[in-house]
Design a protein around this motif. Sequence first.
Motif, short mmCIF file in Angstrom:
data_model
loop_
_atom_site.label_atom_id
_atom_site.label_comp_id
_atom_site.label_asym_id
_atom_site.label_seq_id
_atom_site.Cartn_x
_atom_site.Cartn_y
_atom_site.Cartn_z
N LEU A 269 0.84 -1.20 0.00
CA LEU A 269 0.00 0.00 0.00
C LEU A 269 0.87 1.25 0.00
O LEU A 269 0.53 2.25 -0.65
CB LEU A 269 -0.94 0.00 1.21
CG LEU A 269 -1.97 1.12 1.26
CD1 LEU A 269 -2.92 1.04 0.07
CD2 LEU A 269 -2.77 1.08 2.56
N ILE B 181 -11.53 1.99 -5.11
CA ILE B 181 -10.54 3.05 -4.99
C ILE B 181 -10.88 4.15 -5.98
O ILE B 181 -11.07 3.87 -7.17
CB ILE B 181 -9.12 2.50 -5.25
CG1 ILE B 181 -8.80 1.36 -4.29
CG2 ILE B 181 -8.09 3.62 -5.13
CD1 ILE B 181 -7.45 0.70 -4.54
N TYR C 11 -8.13 -4.67 -2.54
CA TYR C 11 -8.98 -3.58 -2.05
C TYR C 11 -9.16 -3.65 -0.54
O TYR C 11 -9.30 -2.61 0.12
CB TYR C 11 -10.35 -3.64 -2.74
CG TYR C 11 -11.34 -2.65 -2.19
CD1 TYR C 11 -11.23 -1.30 -2.49
CD2 TYR C 11 -12.37 -3.05 -1.34
CE1 TYR C 11 -12.12 -0.37 -1.97
CE2 TYR C 11 -13.26 -2.13 -0.82
CZ TYR C 11 -13.13 -0.80 -1.13
OH TYR C 11 -14.02 0.11 -0.60
N TYR D 161 -6.63 -1.54 1.13
CA TYR D 161 -6.94 -0.11 0.95
C TYR D 161 -8.09 0.30 1.85
O TYR D 161 -8.05 1.34 2.51
CB TYR D 161 -7.28 0.15 -0.51
CG TYR D 161 -7.81 1.55 -0.77
CD1 TYR D 161 -6.93 2.60 -1.02
CD2 TYR D 161 -9.19 1.81 -0.77
CE1 TYR D 161 -7.42 3.88 -1.26
CE2 TYR D 161 -9.66 3.08 -1.01
CZ TYR D 161 -8.78 4.11 -1.25
OH TYR D 161 -9.26 5.38 -1.47
#
Length: 354
Positions: free
Chosen positions: A8, A34, A123, A126
Amino acid sequence: MAEQLITLEEFWGLREKHPLLDARSESEFAQSHIPSSHNIPILNDAERKIVGTLYKEKGAEAATMKGFELVGPRFHEIQKEAAQLFPEKKIILYCWRGGMRSQILSWLLGMVGFQVFRLKGGYKTYRTYTFEEVRKDRRLIVLGGKTGTAKTLLLQKLAEKGEQVLDLEGLANHRGSAFGAIGQPPQPTVEQFENQMAEELRYLDPQQALWIENESRKIGRIILPDGLFAQMLQSPLIDLRKPMEERIAHIADDYAALPKEELIAAVLRLKKKLGGLRTQEAIADIQSGNHPAWISNLLVYYDKAYEFDLERHEAGKIRTVDLGGLTIEEQLELLVKIKNQTNAKSPYPAHRVE
């Protein structure tokens, strides 16, 4: 070309250079993603359901083989779509957890010359970051005031002057009232709202004061994070005051040109709170174009609601400021002066600034 797994931390630097590609299904993407990502599902919703059911009933091998059977005939279509979207053939790729879907899409695009940076953890990594980011403790200054005191405009102007500002209503695509959705794009999901909020907060200094508009717990269908809302109630609040005529003029600037049928629909949503007579009067004034009259009518309700909401704020942290008759520049100078006079974590003395 070979793919490169990235963390990340590495993602933040690379995202400024390369487009993002989400390999999840269309419904997963619609729920949240995102920001600025494109979506090319390696399995669409229907296919994902079939594969998921088979995985539960017969295990990973059977599900994997079925997945390839379903998506195999579309391999060339996926490659063509990606080539059209990303002619430079350099992308950042992710799926839910950085697993099979992004691995397959990475292999597929690598076969036609793509350089792929695949997000480790996908994801989910994130989203863990954004969930935590919007719940961090911050040095808030809450800008309050009755409807028509131009809070949103002042926040925009403060941002132009270099102040740190978080525009919750802008992120929510809603102005926070029964009229708030008129003329606005569709609202994001709560999860996507938090993603977008985190993207803005990431570039702000948590040690410096952050201006934010006083809001109820909900902005349209968006629900604010518990921690953020609690901080707003406990932080210093500047309660803006302006004469009624200035407030009506400002509201008219924002709403008078909007479609009458949408304004009437918003009034009807408030019928139980306004009462039958007040509702009928407001609708008649909208139809006749008497904007000061219907705005003044509704402000009776909204002013009472604001006073009720103000009582929830922590005692001793409200500072009332009269901005009547001041130019925008004078209003901004006064607000910045107040910010500089006090620490954003310290209570304001409760008194009026004339």
